[in-house]
Design an enzyme around this catalytic site. Structure first.
Site, PDB file in Angstrom:
ATOM      1  N   GLU A 190       8.231  -0.980  16.025  1.00 55.10           N
ATOM      2  CA  GLU A 190       8.552  -0.148  14.842  1.00 55.10           C
ATOM      3  C   GLU A 190       7.351   0.678  14.391  1.00 55.10           C
ATOM      4  O   GLU A 190       7.150   0.908  13.189  1.00 55.10           O
ATOM      5  CB  GLU A 190       9.098  -1.021  13.695  1.00 55.10           C
ATOM      6  CG  GLU A 190      10.394  -1.715  14.071  1.00 55.10           C
ATOM      7  CD  GLU A 190      10.973  -2.603  12.966  1.00 55.10           C
ATOM      8  OE1 GLU A 190      10.425  -2.638  11.857  1.00 55.10           O
ATOM      9  OE2 GLU A 190      11.994  -3.272  13.242  1.00 55.10           O
ATOM     10  N   GLU A 293      16.471  -4.307  18.105  1.00 57.42           N
ATOM     11  CA  GLU A 293      16.823  -4.998  16.848  1.00 57.42           C
ATOM     12  C   GLU A 293      17.857  -4.170  16.119  1.00 57.42           C
ATOM     13  O   GLU A 293      17.712  -2.956  15.990  1.00 57.42           O
ATOM     14  CB  GLU A 293      15.624  -5.073  15.885  1.00 57.42           C
ATOM     15  CG  GLU A 293      14.701  -6.213  16.067  1.00 57.42           C
ATOM     16  CD  GLU A 293      13.615  -6.260  14.975  1.00 57.42           C
ATOM     17  OE1 GLU A 293      13.928  -6.107  13.778  1.00 57.42           O
ATOM     18  OE2 GLU A 293      12.453  -6.440  15.350  1.00 57.42           O
TER      19      GLU A 293
END
Ligand code: BMA
Length: 370
Positions: A190, A293
């Site tokens: 991320e 995710e």
């Protein structure tokens, strides 16, 4: 040249192309163990046939239970285990016995072995401490952290102790026959956002790339670890250029992935767009593509699985989609996977039965490590 000669030339040319392609269809680690090589090749093929379902900490705990042998919220809901299992190593770097989510590392090693023996896939994330401040992964108070842990930086030696502990953990992942158990590893994820100390606004493009290349090199060359496939995992992105801005290179990345949570309007469109980019790029580069995710409001939107996720991802050749954990104690979020009698479980069974999705029973038959 006669007709026979032309045919021979054509045959040689085709064989040449095949060899080039076969070389491209191997993990980036030239010394990858045979099982890792097989996993890579099998995942590459499988992504055209179906999308595996994954769940973070699936065997460790769920809604209303902790450490119950053989239990899984996903299995409680649909009768089968996921095909992909995510594990979190945050606090391993401190030498602690258990993770930031209170899961014991020796237990995680046991489950990784269980999953391997039943033919599933293990993937590892690492919300490691901020080595400069000693605070959590989410401590973004300094833009100097990545620089400080690279060679020559004041926290480099400390960072090496983190990597040494990671290497010890990985080196203990052994099957019954003594071979290493291959795992997917998804470090510094991320990073297109700025909520972790390695995020976009916290280090330069070159520092991020250098950090990635340093750890791959250290694990492979200093620690002789060759049973890892490396996953590059951004957060949501809006352009291809954004996705690749901090990409460390085709020679150190095996899996192209992204994280994207359903936070309301625009999720399906964003999911489709991001999936289209990673699958097209993975195809060009003979790499694996995944949604590393996700998670949605399944308590309210009880048909999220078949009305939102499945139609969005169906057109794409993705290896897997993994949903985040079902916290056993109140966390910042609710359950991301179904559990026994959860309001979305009926819909999840439809998701399970769909031809597109793959769970443990189907994947076990495929012998991914052979
Ligand atoms: C986050 C949340 C946290 C957890 C962290 C690491 O997304 O689930 O509660 O500590 O991941 O697993």
């Amino acid at each position: 040249m006669n007709k026979k000669g032309w045919w021979l030339m054509l045959l040689i040319a085709i064989c040449g192309i095949q060899t080039v392609r076969a070389q491209g269809e191997t993990p980036t680690d030239a010394k990858a163990t045979p099982e890792t090589l097989s996993l890579y090749k099998n995942l590459l093929k499988l992504q055209h046939e179906g999308m595996m379902f994954g769940h973070q900490d699936d065997l460790a705990y769920g809604i209303g239970w902790v450490y119950e042998e053989g239990r899984s919220d996903v299995k409680d809901a649909c009768g089968d285990y996921p095909a992909v299992y995510g594990w979190e190593l945050g606090h391993l770097e401190l030498g602690d016995a258990y993770s930031l989510d209170s899961v014991h590392f020796d237990k995680i090693q046991g489950w990784i072995k269980t999953v391997y023996e039943r033919g599933g896939v293990n993937t590892i994330s690492w919300h490691l401490r901020n080595p400069l401040t000693g605070e959590t992964s989410w401590d973004t108070s300094s833009k100097e952290v990545v620089r400080s842990i690279l060679p020559g930086g004041e926290k480099h030696a400390l960072f090496l102790t983190y990597l040494d502990r990671l290497a010890d953990f990985l080196n203990q992942l052994k099957a019954e026959d003594g071979s290493f158990i291959p795992v997917l590893f998804r470090p510094f994820h991320e990073h297109t956002g700025s909520w972790f100390w390695w995020g976009k606004d916290l280090c330069t493009v070159d520092e991020y790339k250098a950090l990635w290349r340093f750890i791959v090199d250290y694990l492979q060359k200093e620690k002789s670890i060759h049973h890892v496939l490396y996953t590059y995992s951004t957060d949501r992105f809006e352009t291809e250029a954004e996705y690749f801005e901090r990409y460390p290179g085709d020679d150190v990345v095996d899996i192209l992935a992204f994280d994207l949570y359903d936070r309301g309007a625009g999720y399906s469109e964003a999911l489709k767009y991001c999936a289209s980019v990673v699958t097209a790029e993975a195809k060009k580069r003979s790499k694996i593509a995944a949604v590393s995710e996700t998670g949605g409001p399944i308590a309210q939107n009880t048909e999220w699985w078949t009305k939102t996720v499945l139609p969005s991802l169906r057109p794409y050749d993705l290896s897997y989609v993994l949903v985040w954990r079902n916290p056993w104690q109140p966390a910042s979020h609710g359950a991301f996977a179904p559990y026994k009698n959860s309001p979305d479980s009926e819909d999840f069974v439809r998701f399970y039965n769909d031809r597109k999705t793959l769970f443990q029973k189907e994947v076990s038959k495929l012998k991914l490590y052979e």
